[in-house]
Design an enzyme around this catalytic site. Structure first.
Site, PDB file in Angstrom:
ATOM      1  N   ARG A  37       0.824  -1.210   0.000  1.00  0.00           N
ATOM      2  CA  ARG A  37       0.000   0.000   0.000  1.00  0.00           C
ATOM      3  C   ARG A  37       0.860   1.264   0.000  1.00  0.00           C
ATOM      4  O   ARG A  37       0.503   2.278  -0.600  1.00  0.00           O
ATOM      5  CB  ARG A  37      -0.937  -0.014   1.220  1.00  0.00           C
ATOM      6  CG  ARG A  37      -1.998   1.077   1.217  1.00  0.00           C
ATOM      7  CD  ARG A  37      -2.924   0.965   2.403  1.00  0.00           C
ATOM      8  NE  ARG A  37      -2.259   1.261   3.667  1.00  0.00           N
ATOM      9  CZ  ARG A  37      -1.976   0.365   4.596  1.00  0.00           C
ATOM     10  NH1 ARG A  37      -2.283  -0.911   4.408  1.00  0.00           N
ATOM     11  NH2 ARG A  37      -1.372   0.709   5.714  1.00  0.00           N
ATOM     12  N   SER A  38       2.007   1.203   0.663  1.00  0.00           N
ATOM     13  CA  SER A  38       2.872   2.385   0.783  1.00  0.00           C
ATOM     14  C   SER A  38       3.828   2.533  -0.397  1.00  0.00           C
ATOM     15  O   SER A  38       4.365   3.631  -0.628  1.00  0.00           O
ATOM     16  CB  SER A  38       3.690   2.308   2.074  1.00  0.00           C
ATOM     17  OG  SER A  38       2.846   2.299   3.199  1.00  0.00           O
ATOM     18  N   ARG A  99      13.731  -7.976  21.751  1.00  0.00           N
ATOM     19  CA  ARG A  99      14.278  -7.305  22.936  1.00  0.00           C
ATOM     20  C   ARG A  99      14.826  -8.253  23.996  1.00  0.00           C
ATOM     21  O   ARG A  99      15.847  -7.982  24.613  1.00  0.00           O
ATOM     22  CB  ARG A  99      13.209  -6.390  23.553  1.00  0.00           C
ATOM     23  CG  ARG A  99      12.938  -5.147  22.734  1.00  0.00           C
ATOM     24  CD  ARG A  99      11.789  -4.356  23.302  1.00  0.00           C
ATOM     25  NE  ARG A  99      11.490  -3.192  22.472  1.00  0.00           N
ATOM     26  CZ  ARG A  99      10.338  -2.535  22.516  1.00  0.00           C
ATOM     27  NH1 ARG A  99       9.369  -2.928  23.333  1.00  0.00           N
ATOM     28  NH2 ARG A  99      10.146  -1.489  21.742  1.00  0.00           N
ATOM     29  N   CYS A 129       9.745   2.521  24.991  1.00  0.00           N
ATOM     30  CA  CYS A 129       9.932   3.966  25.188  1.00  0.00           C
ATOM     31  C   CYS A 129      10.068   4.353  26.663  1.00  0.00           C
ATOM     32  O   CYS A 129      10.950   5.130  27.041  1.00  0.00           O
ATOM     33  CB  CYS A 129       8.774   4.718  24.549  1.00  0.00           C
ATOM     34  SG  CYS A 129       7.155   4.019  24.944  1.00  0.00           S
ATOM     35  N   GLN A 156       1.898   8.333  29.890  1.00  0.00           N
ATOM     36  CA  GLN A 156       2.356   8.162  28.525  1.00  0.00           C
ATOM     37  C   GLN A 156       1.464   8.860  27.508  1.00  0.00           C
ATOM     38  O   GLN A 156       0.248   8.630  27.453  1.00  0.00           O
ATOM     39  CB  GLN A 156       2.479   6.671  28.211  1.00  0.00           C
ATOM     40  CG  GLN A 156       3.591   6.036  29.041  1.00  0.00           C
ATOM     41  CD  GLN A 156       3.741   4.543  28.801  1.00  0.00           C
ATOM     42  OE1 GLN A 156       3.804   3.777  29.749  1.00  0.00           O
ATOM     43  NE2 GLN A 156       3.812   4.123  27.552  1.00  0.00           N
ATOM     44  N   SER A 159      -0.417  10.792  21.621  1.00  0.00           N
ATOM     45  CA  SER A 159      -0.290  11.387  20.288  1.00  0.00           C
ATOM     46  C   SER A 159      -1.642  11.591  19.621  1.00  0.00           C
ATOM     47  O   SER A 159      -1.832  11.326  18.433  1.00  0.00           O
ATOM     48  CB  SER A 159       0.609  10.520  19.394  1.00  0.00           C
ATOM     49  OG  SER A 159       1.875  10.371  19.973  1.00  0.00           O
ATOM     50  N   LYS A 198       7.568  -5.134  30.542  1.00  0.00           N
ATOM     51  CA  LYS A 198       8.712  -4.720  29.725  1.00  0.00           C
ATOM     52  C   LYS A 198       9.662  -3.862  30.558  1.00  0.00           C
ATOM     53  O   LYS A 198      10.885  -4.010  30.466  1.00  0.00           O
ATOM     54  CB  LYS A 198       8.243  -3.922  28.502  1.00  0.00           C
ATOM     55  CG  LYS A 198       7.568  -4.737  27.413  1.00  0.00           C
ATOM     56  CD  LYS A 198       7.015  -3.815  26.332  1.00  0.00           C
ATOM     57  CE  LYS A 198       6.163  -4.570  25.327  1.00  0.00           C
ATOM     58  NZ  LYS A 198       5.523  -3.650  24.351  1.00  0.00           N
ATOM     59  N   ARG A 219      -2.000   5.763  30.272  1.00  0.00           N
ATOM     60  CA  ARG A 219      -2.103   6.574  29.056  1.00  0.00           C
ATOM     61  C   ARG A 219      -2.834   7.869  29.397  1.00  0.00           C
ATOM     62  O   ARG A 219      -3.891   7.843  30.040  1.00  0.00           O
ATOM     63  CB  ARG A 219      -2.875   5.806  27.983  1.00  0.00           C
ATOM     64  CG  ARG A 219      -2.834   6.419  26.622  1.00  0.00           C
ATOM     65  CD  ARG A 219      -1.488   6.339  25.961  1.00  0.00           C
ATOM     66  NE  ARG A 219      -1.116   5.003  25.505  1.00  0.00           N
ATOM     67  CZ  ARG A 219       0.046   4.717  24.925  1.00  0.00           C
ATOM     68  NH1 ARG A 219       0.948   5.664  24.749  1.00  0.00           N
ATOM     69  NH2 ARG A 219       0.322   3.491  24.533  1.00  0.00           N
ATOM     70  N   HIS A 226       6.467  11.390  26.890  1.00  0.00           N
ATOM     71  CA  HIS A 226       6.062  10.595  28.052  1.00  0.00           C
ATOM     72  C   HIS A 226       6.654  11.206  29.318  1.00  0.00           C
ATOM     73  O   HIS A 226       7.678  11.888  29.282  1.00  0.00           O
ATOM     74  CB  HIS A 226       6.575   9.165  27.929  1.00  0.00           C
ATOM     75  CG  HIS A 226       5.958   8.388  26.805  1.00  0.00           C
ATOM     76  ND1 HIS A 226       4.793   8.763  26.177  1.00  0.00           N
ATOM     77  CD2 HIS A 226       6.349   7.227  26.206  1.00  0.00           C
ATOM     78  CE1 HIS A 226       4.496   7.871  25.242  1.00  0.00           C
ATOM     79  NE2 HIS A 226       5.434   6.939  25.233  1.00  0.00           N
TER      80      HIS A 226
END
Length: 285
Positions: A37-38, A99, A129, A156, A159, A198, A219, A226
């Site tokens: 798609r991109s 990770r 993050c 956090q 956006s 995490k 959130r 953050h």
């Protein structure tokens, strides 16, 4: 250097482009990759236009690439890792895919840059993050005295802004406007979310430490940056002055701590800044 970005059209891919330009990273050739798609989208980088290629298996698209920044989802990273690293590219992965793999270094340069030199699979993992910003601050304190345990609450950024419109609930379990959500990622059997676990596991790996971390991740309706409130227990008592000095001298840290003048870190003023800002340092009662 020849650089590739996988997931170039996504929010993180666009941030990669912005930061590479801002840092004047020495790029001879830039290759952008994305989904079907991109593919075909064109992005301006410096004085050149770069067209997004479709990410595909069994091609020589990564031949000659020195560094590949990847952030198209953990599944994509796992699926295409062999293709990306086959010709010697160093894959710096911004997903959760690798990770906790023992043969993949988990690196925050201000804390454990040397770990990046030992990468048997050609992959360097980028931590979560909230873990990143915390360990940058903790590392300065660890130099003074070993940290036994940490309690942390995160705030956090999502956006997203309501912009006066009726909130549309899609990415989160509840609307974020006029609200805070005490859940990031799914819950695990011990009552902590994956995001919180995490912070526990990644911190220990990055710092090569037996440090214990108990996190609550929340959130909040903030656009960028953050924030975290952190309680630290060290082996020997530390003075506020010692810790403030360590933060001031610490790599990647800026001390903003003058309560009398109401000076402390806030997302409103720090979005887009590279350092981790630290304030309100005080003794636990």
């Amino acid at each position: 250097m020849n650089v590739a970005i996988v997931g170039a059209s996504g929010a993180v891919g666009q941030e990669f482009l912005r930061v590479l330009a801002e840092r004047k990273f020495p790029i001879d050739e830039l290759r952008l990759f994305g989904s079907k798609r991109s593919a075909g989208k064109v992005y301006r980088f410096g004085d050149r236009d770069v067209t997004v290629r479709e990410l595909r298996h069994d091609t020589d698209d990564f031949r000659g690439i020195d560094i590949a920044f990847t952030s198209a989802g953990a599944g994509i990273s796992r699926e295409f890792a062999a293709d990306i690293t086959r010709f010697g590219a160093v894959m710096i992965d911004n997903t959760s895919a690798f990770r906790m793999d023992e043969d993949v270094p988990l690196v925050v340069p201000e804390c454990n840059a040397a770990d990046a030199l030992n990468r048997p699979r050609g992959i360097i993992a980028n931590p979560n993050c909230t873990t990143i910003m915390m360990v940058v601050a903790l590392q300065a304190i660890e130099q003074l005295s070993h940290i036994r345990r940490v309690h942390v609450a995160s705030y956090q950024a999502a956006s997203a802004l309501a912009a006066g419109e009726k909130p549309h609930v899609e990415k989160f379990a509840y609307q974020l406007a006029y609200n805070v959500i005490p859940q990031i990622d799914v819950f695990t059997d011990n009552g902590y979310t994956k995001e919180e676990m995490k912070m526990y596991n990644e911190t220990r790996k990055i710092m090569h430490s037996d440090i214990e971390v108990s996190a609550t991740c929340v959130r909040v309706p903030v656009m960028r940056s953050h924030s975290e409130a952190i309680w630290v227990e060290t082996e020997r008592p530390l003075s506020v002055e010692e810790v403030s000095r360590a933060v001031s001298d610490g790599e990647g840290l800026t001390l903003r701590d003058n309560p009398a003048e109401r000076e402390y870190p806030m997302p409103l003023f720090l979005a887009g800044c590279d350092d981790v800002y630290v304030g309100r340092i005080r003794k636990d009662l």
